[in-house]
Design a protein around this motif. Structure first.
Motif, short mmCIF file in Angstrom:
data_model
loop_
_atom_site.label_atom_id
_atom_site.label_comp_id
_atom_site.label_asym_id
_atom_site.label_seq_id
_atom_site.Cartn_x
_atom_site.Cartn_y
_atom_site.Cartn_z
N PRO A 1 0.84 -1.20 0.00
CA PRO A 1 0.00 0.00 0.00
C PRO A 1 0.87 1.26 0.00
N ASP A 2 0.42 2.27 -0.71
CA ASP A 2 1.17 3.51 -0.83
C ASP A 2 0.12 4.62 -0.88
N SER A 3 -0.12 5.25 0.25
CA SER A 3 -1.25 6.18 0.35
C SER A 3 -1.08 7.42 -0.52
N ILE A 4 0.17 7.82 -0.79
CA ILE A 4 0.39 9.03 -1.57
C ILE A 4 -0.13 8.86 -3.00
N ILE A 5 0.06 7.70 -3.56
CA ILE A 5 -0.38 7.49 -4.94
C ILE A 5 -1.70 6.72 -5.01
N ASN A 6 -2.35 6.48 -3.85
CA ASN A 6 -3.61 5.73 -3.80
C ASN A 6 -3.47 4.27 -4.18
N ALA A 7 -2.30 3.69 -3.95
CA ALA A 7 -2.15 2.26 -4.22
C ALA A 7 -2.87 1.49 -3.12
N PRO A 8 -3.84 0.67 -3.50
CA PRO A 8 -4.66 0.00 -2.48
C PRO A 8 -3.89 -1.09 -1.76
N ASN A 9 -4.43 -1.50 -0.61
CA ASN A 9 -3.86 -2.61 0.13
C ASN A 9 -4.37 -3.90 -0.49
N VAL A 10 -3.47 -4.71 -1.00
CA VAL A 10 -3.86 -5.96 -1.64
C VAL A 10 -3.62 -7.08 -0.62
N ALA A 11 -4.70 -7.76 -0.23
CA ALA A 11 -4.61 -8.76 0.83
C ALA A 11 -3.62 -9.88 0.48
N GLU A 12 -3.60 -10.27 -0.80
CA GLU A 12 -2.74 -11.41 -1.20
C GLU A 12 -1.26 -11.04 -1.24
N LYS A 13 -0.94 -9.74 -1.30
CA LYS A 13 0.44 -9.24 -1.44
C LYS A 13 1.07 -9.55 -2.79
N LEU A 14 0.79 -10.74 -3.32
CA LEU A 14 1.36 -11.14 -4.61
C LEU A 14 0.23 -11.68 -5.49
N LEU A 15 0.19 -11.20 -6.73
CA LEU A 15 -0.83 -11.68 -7.65
C LEU A 15 -0.16 -12.16 -8.94
N SER A 16 -0.77 -13.14 -9.60
CA SER A 16 -0.17 -13.71 -10.81
C SER A 16 -1.21 -14.08 -11.86
N ASN A 17 -0.87 -13.78 -13.10
CA ASN A 17 -1.65 -14.29 -14.24
C ASN A 17 -0.76 -15.29 -14.98
N ILE A 18 -1.29 -16.47 -15.23
CA ILE A 18 -0.51 -17.54 -15.86
C ILE A 18 -1.25 -18.06 -17.09
N TYR A 19 -0.51 -18.21 -18.18
CA TYR A 19 -1.12 -18.70 -19.42
C TYR A 19 -0.22 -19.78 -20.02
N GLY A 20 -0.81 -20.83 -20.50
CA GLY A 20 -0.03 -21.86 -21.20
C GLY A 20 -0.82 -22.36 -22.39
N GLN A 21 -0.19 -22.28 -23.56
CA GLN A 21 -0.88 -22.68 -24.79
C GLN A 21 -0.09 -23.79 -25.46
#
Lengths: 535, 172
Positions: free
Chosen positions: A38-58
């Protein structure tokens, strides 16, 4: 689903043991991860997971005339800015197709575009989280050279399920020169499409059309450097969330005319979209379940500060025109200098269509050539590209923007923003493989978030390494506490078809748009990690 | 379900380790004057192909194509290569492609249009620029994603390597 994967695995095993020579396998993997703090100056929200991922496999497998594909997607959980309804994992796309000289038949998921996309376009854009693939059957016929017929039926992807409407469509295209084997004279191509959507009427009060038809005709002419592309589409009345449930037919027109020869190019485009949002669910909103994709005439901008004010098309109400000229001054001429100079100028203007309200449920009437009162977007741009010496290359760009933020982003209270942007892009080559590219960008406006300055540097060592650093400084923000630096550092390693990148930075809030589709990107602060490979 | 996927992926990976490179898939593309051309038709003249995916809005792609345009005449003489550039510009910017390439003097390249990304998808291209060297028999010889100044040397080396390989097989 399970059965499908099972069959595929069996077929694969079978081929592996018997068909070594003709068996082809290819595919790609992509993982994008980010940490968030979280970074209040730039309005970065608090993300509960801390880490997020998008994964794709074709994976694609082809064997003689057959081809099959399977795409695995996992959002653990979806990166900030992607719709949370993607959270989860599974086989998002699978198909089998058979191809011969005469026909190609695909069962399962498929993408396609008719003409310019006015009545039908299914595509995937991972950067936008956009995927309106069909699931059903697709047939392509090539009975004789120069003629192509396509027919399809299916429902469209809606996150991890499918939309309620069934889409049936046919398209035919004829190239007269290939058909009649004419080698000289103008090149002529004509095409036509018909698309119909079925969605039951479950509304207790209104009688809504259950089968909505749309059709389009198009013509392309090419002759000695001239090119004409014209398409017009009509849709019967289709009350929907997009048009406030009015019973009015829709009309869409798109055209471009260009002329070019070595060292010179000129292109004009014009569009007019009147009530032409077409989805496989009349109640859908946002970027979901679009059957068509009407092209905007606003060019795509690639420099960061230009993308603060991106344009998104309005399928229900928009008309505009653009002109762009490219000139290359020859080597050793006055303006060309030693290596030649490339100059391009463009003008784009987009506004509303004229509307006269009606009170019989059809909403309004509109005169075709009469422009509306509201300006949505305008740009005047100039760009120069020049090689100064063997070691130095220069690009300079100026852009004057008029951006109706309320209309484009669907907000209230921002009004129209007037901005001037200047960019200087310099590449300096130290040695044959080592180069430094720098960008100096300035955006000046008295409105909205005020003015920005940006400095960017990328040091590359061919063929493997890129080291990138930038800082965007919102020095003109009317709120003094928001005059902050958005910085980013990253390292990228490339090896043949693989790419690994790691970075750290503070990213501004913004929207990413490609075509008519946009994605809101909340501000963030953290590490980014991405890896992709093609095999 | 999980077992099947793991098994399939495992076998695929196993296969890759000793597998042949994949062949150019068959996809219908458009030429600038509106003709339909199948990707397999590109192989008809028996030349090695340098295939590059690009777009008018992609900055490194333009740097790459500018560089290659200067080198192309020499490369043609030395390696017999044919450069095919596939624009993934969609309907939004597709009408700019012809004026864009002609004004820059890239008209020596074979220019093809892939407005809905069918060929891009089939070739597993994630980011552009992404280039491939394709053997006359359609097999992928080499590929590279991104472009940094100097990468042209790596491309040239790979083209020479392919040429040497083709020369030895033709002598046999």
């Amino acid at each position: 689903m399970k059965r499908f994967v099972g069959i595929l695995a069996f077929v694969f095993l079978f081929l592996l043991s018997y068909g070594q020579d003709q068996l082809q396998i290819s595919g790609n993997f992509e993982i994008n991860s980010q940490t968030y703090k979280p970074d209040s100056i730039i309005n970065a929200p608090n993300v509960a997971e801390k880490l997020l991922s998008n994964i794709y496999g074709q994976i694609y497998i082809s064997y003689k005339h057959f081809r099959a594909g399977l795409r695995y997607e996992a959002y653990q959980n979806a990166l900030l800015g992607y719709d949370r309804r993607y959270n989860g994992k599974g086989i998002a796309n699978r198909f089998v197709s058979y191809e011969s000289q005469f026909l190609t038949l695909t069962l399962g998921n498929f993408y396609d575009q008719f003409g310019n996309g006015l009545v039908l376009r299914a595509f995937e854009d991972r950067a936008l989280g956009y995927d309106n693939a069909f699931d059903g059957a697709h047939l392509k016929l090539k009975p004789v050279k120069g003629i192509q017929i396509k027919a399809l039926i299916g429902r469209q992807r809606f996150f991890w399920s499918y939309g309620p409407g069934i889409v049936r469509a046919v398209d035919g295209e004829m190239n007269f020169n290939q058909l009649l084997d004419i080698k000289t004279g103008p090149e002529l191509t004509m095409g036509g499409s018909f698309v119909s959507r079925y969605q039951p009427d479950e509304n207790p009060i209104y009688k809504l059309p259950e089968n909505v038809a749309a059709w389009a005709g198009r013509i392309n002419v090419n002759y000695k450097g001239f090119a004409l592309n014209f398409e017009q589409a009509y849709k019967i009345n289709d009350p929907s969330a997009d048009n406030m449930y009015i019973y009015k037919p829709g009309l869409a027109t798109y055209m471009s005319v260009s002329y070019s020869k070595t060292g010179f190019g000129l292109v004009f485009t014009a569009n007019r979209y009147d009530n032409f949002s077409f989805r496989s669910d009349r109640n859908a909103t946002s970027n979901n379940l679009f059957i068509n994709s009407v092209p905007t005439i606003v060019p795509i901008h690639a420099y960061s500060l230009e993308t603060i004010y991106p344009y998104a098309v309005h399928p229900t109400n928009e008309m505009g025109g653009s002109a762009e000229i490219f000139v290359k001054f020859k080597r050793k001429s006055f303006l060309g200098g030693k290596y030649g100079t490339l100059l391009s100028l463009d003008f784009v203007h987009v506004r509303s269509i004229q509307k006269t309200p009606t009170f019989d449920g059809t909403g309004y009437t509109s005169r075709f050539f009469m422009p509306g009162k509201t300006v949505f977007y305008q740009e005047i741009g100039a760009k120069l590209e020049k090689k100064i010496s063997r070691k130095i290359k220069l690009k300079a760009k100026y852009l004057n923007l008029r951006y109706n933020k309320d209309i484009v982003q669907g907000l209230v209270g921002y009004g129209t923003i007037y901005a001037n942007i200047g960019i200087l892009d310099l590449t300096y080559r130290f040695t044959y493989t080592k180069a430094l590219r720098t960008e100096l960008q300035m955006l000046h406006t008295k409105q909205d978030m005020g003015s920005w300055a940006m400095i960017f540097a990328e040091y590359s060592v061919s063929p493997h390494w890129y080291f990138t650093v930038y800082d965007q400084y919102n020095y003109g923000n009317p709120h003094v506490e928001k005059r902050v630096h958005y910085y980013d550092l990253s390292v990228t390693y490339v090896h043949e078809g693989s790419r690994i990148s790691i970075g750290y930075g503070r990213h501004r809030e913004g929207i990413i748009c490609v075509g008519g589709v946009c994605r809101n990107m909340p501000a963030s602060n953290g590490f980014t990690f991405s890896v992709s490979t093609t095999f | 379900m999980k077992k099947i996927i793991v098994l399939t992926l495992g076998l695929i990976l196993l296969n890759i380790s000793f597998a042949q490179q994949f062949t150019l898939p068959s996809v219908d593309l458009k030429t600038l004057d509106g003709k339909t051309i199948n990707t397999r038709d590109l192989l008809k003249d028996g030349k090695p192909i340098f295939l590059d995916f690009w777009a008018t809005w992609c900055k490194p792609c333009i740097v790459e194509l500018n560089t290659l345009a200067d080198l192309y005449p020499d490369w043609q003489d030395e390696t017999d290569v044919k450069i095919v550039v596939v624009s993934i510009d969609d309907a939004r910017t597709q009408s700019r492609v012809a004026p864009f390439v002609n004004s820059r003097g890239w008209d020596d390249f074979t220019i093809l249009l892939d407005p809905n990304g069918d060929f891009k998808r089939a070739m597993n291209v994630i980011n552009i620029p992404h280039s491939f060297i394709i053997q006359p028999n359609g097999k992928i010889f080499w590929q590279h994603t991104g472009f940094a100044p100097g990468d042209e040397q790596e491309i040239y080396n790979q083209l020479l390597k392919l040429k040497a390989q083709l020369d030895t097989t033709s002598k046999k």
